[in-house]
Motif scaffolding. Structure first.
Motif, PDB file in Angstrom:
ATOM      1  N   ALA A 368       5.605  -1.785  -4.920  1.00 19.77           N
ATOM      2  CA  ALA A 368       5.972  -0.369  -4.995  1.00 19.77           C
ATOM      3  C   ALA A 368       6.575   0.102  -3.659  1.00 19.77           C
ATOM      4  O   ALA A 368       7.557   0.855  -3.638  1.00 19.77           O
ATOM      5  CB  ALA A 368       4.753   0.476  -5.360  1.00 19.77           C
ATOM      6  N   ALA A 369       5.994  -0.369  -2.551  1.00 18.60           N
ATOM      7  CA  ALA A 369       6.487   0.043  -1.227  1.00 18.60           C
ATOM      8  C   ALA A 369       7.902  -0.475  -0.989  1.00 18.60           C
ATOM      9  O   ALA A 369       8.782   0.261  -0.532  1.00 18.60           O
ATOM     10  CB  ALA A 369       5.541  -0.454  -0.139  1.00 18.60           C
ATOM     11  N   ARG A 370       8.127  -1.736  -1.328  1.00 18.76           N
ATOM     12  CA  ARG A 370       9.467  -2.310  -1.125  1.00 18.76           C
ATOM     13  C   ARG A 370      10.481  -1.642  -2.059  1.00 18.76           C
ATOM     14  O   ARG A 370      11.633  -1.409  -1.688  1.00 18.76           O
ATOM     15  CB  ARG A 370       9.462  -3.830  -1.369  1.00 18.76           C
ATOM     16  CG  ARG A 370       8.847  -4.627  -0.224  1.00 18.76           C
ATOM     17  CD  ARG A 370       9.567  -5.966  -0.030  1.00 18.76           C
ATOM     18  NE  ARG A 370      10.983  -5.774   0.235  1.00 18.76           N
ATOM     19  CZ  ARG A 370      11.941  -6.605  -0.158  1.00 18.76           C
ATOM     20  NH1 ARG A 370      11.648  -7.716  -0.812  1.00 18.76           N
ATOM     21  NH2 ARG A 370      13.199  -6.360   0.113  1.00 18.76           N
ATOM     22  N   TRP A 371      10.042  -1.309  -3.283  1.00 19.23           N
ATOM     23  CA  TRP A 371      10.916  -0.597  -4.229  1.00 19.23           C
ATOM     24  C   TRP A 371      11.279   0.777  -3.651  1.00 19.23           C
ATOM     25  O   TRP A 371      12.452   1.165  -3.629  1.00 19.23           O
ATOM     26  CB  TRP A 371      10.197  -0.458  -5.580  1.00 19.23           C
ATOM     27  CG  TRP A 371      10.954   0.330  -6.603  1.00 19.23           C
ATOM     28  CD1 TRP A 371      11.990  -0.106  -7.370  1.00 19.23           C
ATOM     29  CD2 TRP A 371      10.717   1.686  -6.987  1.00 19.23           C
ATOM     30  NE1 TRP A 371      12.431   0.903  -8.221  1.00 19.23           N
ATOM     31  CE2 TRP A 371      11.653   2.014  -8.000  1.00 19.23           C
ATOM     32  CE3 TRP A 371       9.802   2.671  -6.590  1.00 19.23           C
ATOM     33  CZ2 TRP A 371      11.706   3.273  -8.605  1.00 19.23           C
ATOM     34  CZ3 TRP A 371       9.848   3.922  -7.199  1.00 19.23           C
ATOM     35  CH2 TRP A 371      10.792   4.222  -8.188  1.00 19.23           C
ATOM     36  N   ALA A 372      10.276   1.501  -3.144  1.00 19.28           N
ATOM     37  CA  ALA A 372      10.507   2.841  -2.581  1.00 19.28           C
ATOM     38  C   ALA A 372      11.457   2.763  -1.389  1.00 19.28           C
ATOM     39  O   ALA A 372      12.301   3.659  -1.192  1.00 19.28           O
ATOM     40  CB  ALA A 372       9.178   3.471  -2.164  1.00 19.28           C
ATOM     41  N   ASP A 373      11.359   1.706  -0.604  1.00 17.46           N
ATOM     42  CA  ASP A 373      12.184   1.605   0.600  1.00 17.46           C
ATOM     43  C   ASP A 373      13.671   1.485   0.273  1.00 17.46           C
ATOM     44  O   ASP A 373      14.519   1.810   1.109  1.00 17.46           O
ATOM     45  CB  ASP A 373      11.736   0.409   1.451  1.00 17.46           C
ATOM     46  CG  ASP A 373      12.298   0.480   2.870  1.00 17.46           C
ATOM     47  OD1 ASP A 373      12.165   1.557   3.494  1.00 17.46           O
ATOM     48  OD2 ASP A 373      12.862  -0.526   3.341  1.00 17.46           O
ATOM     49  N   GLN A 374      13.978   0.998  -0.937  1.00 21.61           N
ATOM     50  CA  GLN A 374      15.396   0.871  -1.328  1.00 21.61           C
ATOM     51  C   GLN A 374      16.076   2.244  -1.392  1.00 21.61           C
ATOM     52  O   GLN A 374      17.303   2.345  -1.308  1.00 21.61           O
ATOM     53  CB  GLN A 374      15.534   0.175  -2.697  1.00 21.61           C
ATOM     54  CG  GLN A 374      14.818  -1.156  -2.832  1.00 21.61           C
ATOM     55  CD  GLN A 374      15.187  -2.144  -1.749  1.00 21.61           C
ATOM     56  OE1 GLN A 374      16.356  -2.418  -1.504  1.00 21.61           O
ATOM     57  NE2 GLN A 374      14.173  -2.691  -1.072  1.00 21.61           N
ATOM     58  N   PHE A 375      15.271   3.318  -1.571  1.00 23.23           N
ATOM     59  CA  PHE A 375      15.825   4.664  -1.688  1.00 23.23           C
ATOM     60  C   PHE A 375      16.248   5.235  -0.331  1.00 23.23           C
ATOM     61  O   PHE A 375      16.901   6.275  -0.286  1.00 23.23           O
ATOM     62  CB  PHE A 375      14.793   5.614  -2.312  1.00 23.23           C
ATOM     63  CG  PHE A 375      14.585   5.410  -3.788  1.00 23.23           C
ATOM     64  CD1 PHE A 375      15.155   6.275  -4.711  1.00 23.23           C
ATOM     65  CD2 PHE A 375      13.824   4.348  -4.257  1.00 23.23           C
ATOM     66  CE1 PHE A 375      14.968   6.087  -6.071  1.00 23.23           C
ATOM     67  CE2 PHE A 375      13.622   4.153  -5.608  1.00 23.23           C
ATOM     68  CZ  PHE A 375      14.199   5.020  -6.526  1.00 23.23           C
ATOM     69  N   TYR A 376      15.828   4.604   0.760  1.00 22.37           N
ATOM     70  CA  TYR A 376      16.046   5.179   2.083  1.00 22.37           C
ATOM     71  C   TYR A 376      17.302   4.678   2.789  1.00 22.37           C
ATOM     72  O   TYR A 376      17.379   4.710   4.008  1.00 22.37           O
ATOM     73  CB  TYR A 376      14.809   4.960   2.964  1.00 22.37           C
ATOM     74  CG  TYR A 376      13.675   5.895   2.616  1.00 22.37           C
ATOM     75  CD1 TYR A 376      13.738   7.249   2.951  1.00 22.37           C
ATOM     76  CD2 TYR A 376      12.542   5.432   1.949  1.00 22.37           C
ATOM     77  CE1 TYR A 376      12.699   8.115   2.626  1.00 22.37           C
ATOM     78  CE2 TYR A 376      11.492   6.296   1.620  1.00 22.37           C
ATOM     79  CZ  TYR A 376      11.587   7.634   1.966  1.00 22.37           C
ATOM     80  OH  TYR A 376      10.565   8.491   1.646  1.00 22.37           O
TER      81      TYR A 376
END
Length: 534
Positions: A368-376
């Motif tokens: 989930a953290a790595r997925w969220a980081d793609q948004f940044y």
């Protein structure tokens, strides 16, 4: 800022399923059960690069949208590509804000949440602080798995400050929206009236007083009636020339680096005297304290002739209907001290927290953290604010980005909400990248940025969006309900009946008797915590 577009799409929001079914349906992390609890070192999870996982994993992601907006944003091409490139499938749980308050209570009571929560209108600060055991501290995940966010926080340290909870940990992720102005509402005046009366744009409070007097007495709308209302609202905008610049409407300012409660300040007192003088001379609407938003709107759009002289608005076309072309935004008026002040934020009106949370129900938090980081990343962020490249955005040969025109019959703002997460969800657009975004200067976001140049040099640092502890959240409503109500009542009384000098000491004493000192301690403690985040 976009969030005014609350009920856009014709698509009718279906009735939500029975609460119990919803709660069960939103629970837990799905995907291959054997692998769900497997540690990262099994080789299925990649710490960097794509895909994030070699075998597909599904995350349940909850978000709340305005009114009847529905879930068309999930068809954003960038989101579809993300799913393909990461191997992380998203089971979107899209709720309507109309039903959310009740559903939220049920969900929090159940204790079983989806894996990820997106958007700051899903859970508030107090929802999170009072249910901390449901949400994962994210500091280590940011450090190990989120290089994009980590870089963003280094470039814009306020991202970390607003995301840090009272215990020093980060539970929710922030956003920095692109192409946002520094100023909030700006002064907007009827330029046609100024021209007709041969008046210059007011530069000082004395000028403004003379202009308002002329507006009232000299029939600038030419209809032979004394129906002109120079100013019709009670707002902090109107006393901003006195240095009262309260962006977050909590009666607090930052002055010389210190948190100040301004309703007991000398500047506020002088502002009240100014308003009292104008009211007594009929330059403020006589219905100032009895009208509602509908009545104000009717006056802005009076059918026979424009009747409002001055207002504070996001853009001059915001509220005046068919009279919009008569109005223009002007620079802030100089106050008694000769300085100009604009309500807003010098680092931009674009920071928020609680845009993404990873819950303790999630069995794959590192995924989930790595997925969220793609948004940044910059490109991810603009595609999640306006719409995908090739659909809403055009990437030009010179590496700039322009917005395409919306389909016929759709406003640009409605189209962006339809095509993207818009104001909600994690984003970061670097200040240097913003220069590559080309917006039309004639409408919407681009127009506001043009007008912002008139006031951005005078924007004051607001009392920040601080975070409170669970105990502080319990005490705050008791204090603010009575104190804020008394401040509002006395403002009305002082403006309409005067007696400010005579009544001031008794007014301040009553506030102190109501617990003002306790309220100030809560606010200043939270401010100190915010300022100490490194």
């Amino acid at each position: 800022m976009g969030t005014h577009s609350k009920s856009r799409l014709a698509k009718k929001w279906p009735l939500l399923l029975l609460s119990a079914v919803m709660v069960m349906g939103m629970a837990g992390c799905s995907g291959n059960k054997e692998k769900a609890d497997a540690p990262a070192e099994t080789g299925d999870f990649n710490k960097e690069g794509l895909p994030i996982v070699n075998e597909p994993v599904t995350l349940k992601v909850l978000t709340v949208r305005w009114g009847s907006m529905g879930d068309t944003f999930t068809q954003n091409q960038w989101l579809k590509d993300l799913e393909k490139n990461t191997n992380v499938k998203i089971d979107w749980q899209v709720m309507s804000s109309n039903d959310w308050a009740e559903q939220k209570s049920i969900l929090l009571a159940s204790g079983t949440l989806p894996d990820v929560v997106v958007g700051d209108q899903t859970f508030s600060d107090s929802d999170i602080v009072n249910n901390l055991s449901y949400f994962r501290p994210l500091d280590e995940y940011i450090d190990q798995y989120m290089p994009n966010l980590k870089a963003a926080m280094e470039e814009t340290p306020e991202m970390k400050k607003i995301s840090t909870f009272p215990d020093g940990k980060i539970y929710s992720l922030p956003t920095r929206l692109p192409s946002r102005p520094k100023s909030s509402r700006q002064p907007v005046i009827n330029k046609a009236w100024l021209d007709k009366l041969g008046l210059k744009t007011p530069d000082t409070l004395d000028d403004l007083y003379n202009v308002m007097k002329a507006f009232k007495d000299k029939d600038p709308n030419g209809n032979g009636k004394a129906d002109e209302i120079p100013y019709i609202e009670v707002s902090n905008d109107f006393i901003s020339p006195f240095g009262i610049t309260d962006l977050n409407s909590n009666n607090m300012l930052v002055k010389d680096g210190k948190a100040v409660y301004y309703p007991t300040s000398e500047e506020y007192k002088e502002g009240l005297k100014w308003e009292d003088k104008l009211y007594s001379e009929g330059l403020l609407d006589k219905e100032l304290f009895t009208q509602d938003a509908t009545m104000i709107s009717a006056k802005f759009q009076n059918p026979d002739a424009p009747i409002v002289g001055l207002s504070y608005q996001w853009t001059p076309d915001a509220v005046f209907g068919k009279w919009s072309e008569q109005y223009e935004t002007i620079p802030p008026v100089a106050g008694p001290d000769g300085k100009r002040y604009t309500i807003g934020n010098p680092i931009g009106m674009n920071l928020a927290r609680n845009e993404l949370l990873i819950t303790t129900s999630c069995k794959n938090p590192e995924v989930a953290a790595r997925w969220a980081d793609q948004f940044y990343t910059n490109e991810a962020s603009i595609q999640n604010f306006w719409g995908a490249i090739g659909t809403v955005l055009k990437k030009n040969d010179d590496s700039t980005y322009t917005l395409m025109d919306p389909p016929a019959g759709t406003s640009a703002d409605a189209w962006y909400w339809d095509q993207s997460l818009r104001d909600f969800g994690p984003k970061y657009v670097s200040p240097s990248f913003e220069k590559k975004i080309v917006l039309s200067p004639n409408s919407g976001d681009g127009l506001k940025l043009q007008l912002d140049k008139l006031g951005s040099d005078y924007v004051t640092t607001p009392f920040p969006n601080v975070m409170y502890t669970s105990e502080e959240f319990q005490e705050l409503p008791t204090l603010t309900t009575d104190i804020d109500s008394y401040v509002t009542t006395m403002r009305a009384q002082f403006i309409t009946k005067g007696g400010i000098d005579e009544g001031w000491d008794a007014y301040v004493k009553k506030l102190n008797d109501m617990g003002l000192e306790k309220l100030l301690k809560i606010r200043t403690d939270a401010y100190a915590r915010y300022m100490n985040v490194k």
